[in-house]
Design a protein around this motif. Structure first.
Motif, short mmCIF file in Angstrom:
data_model
loop_
_atom_site.label_atom_id
_atom_site.label_comp_id
_atom_site.label_asym_id
_atom_site.label_seq_id
_atom_site.Cartn_x
_atom_site.Cartn_y
_atom_site.Cartn_z
N GLY A 114 0.97 -1.15 0.00
CA GLY A 114 0.05 -0.07 0.05
C GLY A 114 0.89 1.10 0.07
N MET A 115 0.35 2.35 -0.43
CA MET A 115 0.75 3.57 -0.37
C MET A 115 1.39 3.98 1.01
SD MET A 115 0.82 4.06 -3.36
CE MET A 115 1.75 5.77 -3.59
N HIS A 116 2.48 4.52 1.24
CA HIS A 116 3.24 4.50 2.26
C HIS A 116 4.30 5.66 2.42
CE1 HIS A 116 5.90 1.37 1.20
NE2 HIS A 116 6.71 1.92 2.12
N ALA A 117 4.89 6.08 3.48
CA ALA A 117 6.16 6.85 3.61
C ALA A 117 7.06 6.14 4.65
CB ALA A 117 6.09 8.32 3.79
N ASP A 118 8.40 5.98 4.34
CA ASP A 118 9.14 5.40 5.36
C ASP A 118 9.79 6.66 6.30
OD1 ASP A 118 9.31 2.69 4.41
OD2 ASP A 118 10.48 3.28 2.81
N PHE A 142 4.84 6.52 -7.15
CA PHE A 142 5.29 7.65 -6.13
C PHE A 142 4.05 8.69 -6.27
CE2 PHE A 142 9.34 5.87 -6.23
CZ PHE A 142 9.92 5.99 -5.00
N ARG A 143 3.46 9.22 -5.10
CA ARG A 143 2.44 10.18 -5.08
C ARG A 143 2.93 11.22 -4.11
NH1 ARG A 143 -3.21 6.58 -5.06
NH2 ARG A 143 -2.92 5.56 -6.99
N HIS A 144 2.79 12.41 -4.52
CA HIS A 144 3.03 13.73 -3.61
C HIS A 144 2.07 14.14 -2.80
CE1 HIS A 144 4.22 17.61 -2.22
NE2 HIS A 144 5.53 17.43 -2.85
N ARG A 145 2.22 14.19 -1.66
CA ARG A 145 1.27 14.77 -0.66
C ARG A 145 0.21 15.73 -1.15
NH1 ARG A 145 1.28 11.64 3.85
NH2 ARG A 145 3.17 10.60 4.42
N ASN A 146 0.87 16.59 -2.15
CA ASN A 146 -0.17 17.74 -2.54
C ASN A 146 -1.43 17.45 -3.34
OD1 ASN A 146 1.05 17.08 -5.16
ND2 ASN A 146 2.62 18.95 -5.21
N GLY A 147 -1.30 16.03 -3.74
CA GLY A 147 -2.25 15.51 -4.53
C GLY A 147 -2.39 15.51 -6.15
N VAL A 148 -1.35 16.04 -6.62
CA VAL A 148 -1.18 16.44 -8.03
C VAL A 148 0.06 15.77 -8.42
CG1 VAL A 148 -0.71 18.40 -9.73
CG2 VAL A 148 -1.98 18.69 -7.75
N ASP A 149 1.07 15.68 -7.97
CA ASP A 149 2.43 15.47 -8.45
C ASP A 149 2.53 13.89 -8.35
OD1 ASP A 149 3.53 17.82 -9.50
OD2 ASP A 149 4.05 18.40 -7.47
N ILE A 162 17.69 4.42 -4.66
CA ILE A 162 17.96 5.25 -3.46
C ILE A 162 17.11 6.47 -3.27
CG2 ILE A 162 19.81 6.39 -2.02
CD1 ILE A 162 21.95 4.96 -4.15
N MET A 163 16.29 6.38 -2.17
CA MET A 163 15.39 7.43 -1.99
C MET A 163 15.93 8.28 -0.67
SD MET A 163 11.94 5.51 -1.78
CE MET A 163 12.42 3.90 -1.08
N GLU A 164 16.29 9.64 -1.00
CA GLU A 164 17.05 10.45 -0.14
C GLU A 164 16.40 12.05 0.01
OE1 GLU A 164 20.92 9.89 -1.43
OE2 GLU A 164 20.73 10.80 -3.32
N GLY A 165 17.12 12.77 0.88
CA GLY A 165 16.64 14.10 0.96
C GLY A 165 15.29 13.97 1.78
N PRO A 166 14.37 14.82 1.47
CA PRO A 166 12.92 15.08 2.19
C PRO A 166 11.84 14.28 1.77
CG PRO A 166 13.34 17.07 1.04
CD PRO A 166 14.67 16.20 0.71
N ILE A 167 12.28 13.43 0.80
CA ILE A 167 11.06 12.76 -0.13
C ILE A 167 10.19 11.96 0.79
CG2 ILE A 167 12.69 10.66 -0.29
CD1 ILE A 167 11.45 10.34 -2.98
N GLN A 168 10.63 11.42 1.96
CA GLN A 168 9.74 10.60 2.89
C GLN A 168 8.82 11.64 3.41
OE1 GLN A 168 9.48 7.40 2.52
NE2 GLN A 168 11.48 7.08 1.51
N HIS A 169 8.72 13.00 3.67
CA HIS A 169 8.21 13.84 3.96
C HIS A 169 7.00 14.31 3.19
CE1 HIS A 169 10.65 14.47 7.80
NE2 HIS A 169 11.48 14.67 6.86
N TYR A 170 7.17 14.26 1.93
CA TYR A 170 6.55 14.60 0.92
C TYR A 170 5.60 13.70 0.13
CZ TYR A 170 8.18 19.13 2.29
OH TYR A 170 8.76 20.37 3.09
N TRP A 171 6.28 12.62 0.11
CA TRP A 171 6.03 11.70 -1.08
C TRP A 171 5.60 10.25 -0.46
CZ3 TRP A 171 5.78 12.24 -6.63
CH2 TRP A 171 6.19 13.36 -6.99
N ARG A 172 4.67 9.57 -0.74
CA ARG A 172 4.28 8.25 -0.51
C ARG A 172 4.56 7.36 -1.61
NH1 ARG A 172 -1.37 7.36 1.36
NH2 ARG A 172 -1.75 8.76 -0.56
N HIS A 173 4.75 5.98 -1.20
CA HIS A 173 5.21 5.16 -2.47
C HIS A 173 4.48 3.56 -2.08
CE1 HIS A 173 8.45 4.66 0.32
NE2 HIS A 173 8.40 3.55 0.06
N GLY A 174 4.26 2.66 -3.16
CA GLY A 174 3.78 1.62 -3.25
C GLY A 174 3.79 0.86 -4.32
#
Length: 208
Positions: A114-118, A142-149, A162-174
């Motif tokens: 399911g869609m989630h963030a680490d 990957f889906r941005h929490r803004n509902g658009v990207d 490799i997922m890095e930077g602030p990606i886990q704050h703004y994006w979910r993946h699944g």
């Protein structure tokens, strides 16, 4: 298993970054067999909407520290030599150190994530997650929490993402279900688990 010297592709996203090596490891058939037969795979559970649910895939956990997600605690488990070897390869390729790995075995297309963030506290402020993929390539959404990207990548057999930077704050993946896929896929996601005090300090700093 052969380790390549391929340079990573840099994928800059709004509020995050990915690095992708499409063929870090080649000739992986024997390695896949070892992973499926030697690791302690089990069907775990997660806590969603007030209830425990069986995960729609098999998983395993190895590492130096405990890890809690979806209100389920995974206890430390000693590293087997095979995962130690893969960790060294991933650390050299990524430039990051890791003390834990979560394995997911999708045995067929109905197995999913399911869609989630680490973004659990013990992963720190901007956690780095490095994912090795083996077997069948499946779209990672990957889906941005803004509902658009949105962004989709299809990690190939032997690849490193490799997922890095602030990606886990703004994006979910699944990974979604598929009616057309019957072959298995294994992912090994390496991460650095912090001590409880360190994790709480990092989380407070991220909110300033």
């Amino acid at each position: 298993m052969i380790v390549s010297s391929q340079n990573p592709e840099i994928i800059d996203l709004p509020d995050g970054r990915l690095r992708y090596v499409s063929s870090l490891l080649t000739e992986t058939d024997a390695l896949i067999h070892r992973l499926t037969t030697s690791l302690n795979w089990y069907q775990g559970d997660v806590f969603l909407f007030g209830r425990h649910h069986k995960t729609p895939r098999l998983q395993c956990w190895y590492g130096d520290k405990a890890y809690t997600y979806s209100q389920v605690r995974l206890e430390p488990t000693p590293w087997p030599p095979l995962l130690q070897q893969l960790r060294t390869i991933v650390e050299e390729a990524s430039g990051h150190a890791f003390n834990s790995v979560l394995g997911n075995w999708y045995q067929h297309g109905q197995h999913n994530m399911g869609m989630h963030a680490d973004n659990e506290p013990e992963l720190g402020q901007n956690p780095v997650v490095a994912m090795l993929t083996f077997g069948t390539a499946r779209p990672l959404q990957f889906r941005h929490r803004n509902g658009v990207d949105r962004f989709t990548i299809i990690p190939e057999d032997g690849s490193l993402l490799i997922m890095e930077g602030p990606i886990q704050h703004y994006w979910r993946h699944g990974i979604h279900k598929s009616k057309t896929i019957s072959a298995p896929r294994i992912s090994l996601t390496f991460r650095q688990i912090l001590s409880v005090n360190h994790a709480h300090t990092a989380r407070r700093q991220s909110k300033k």
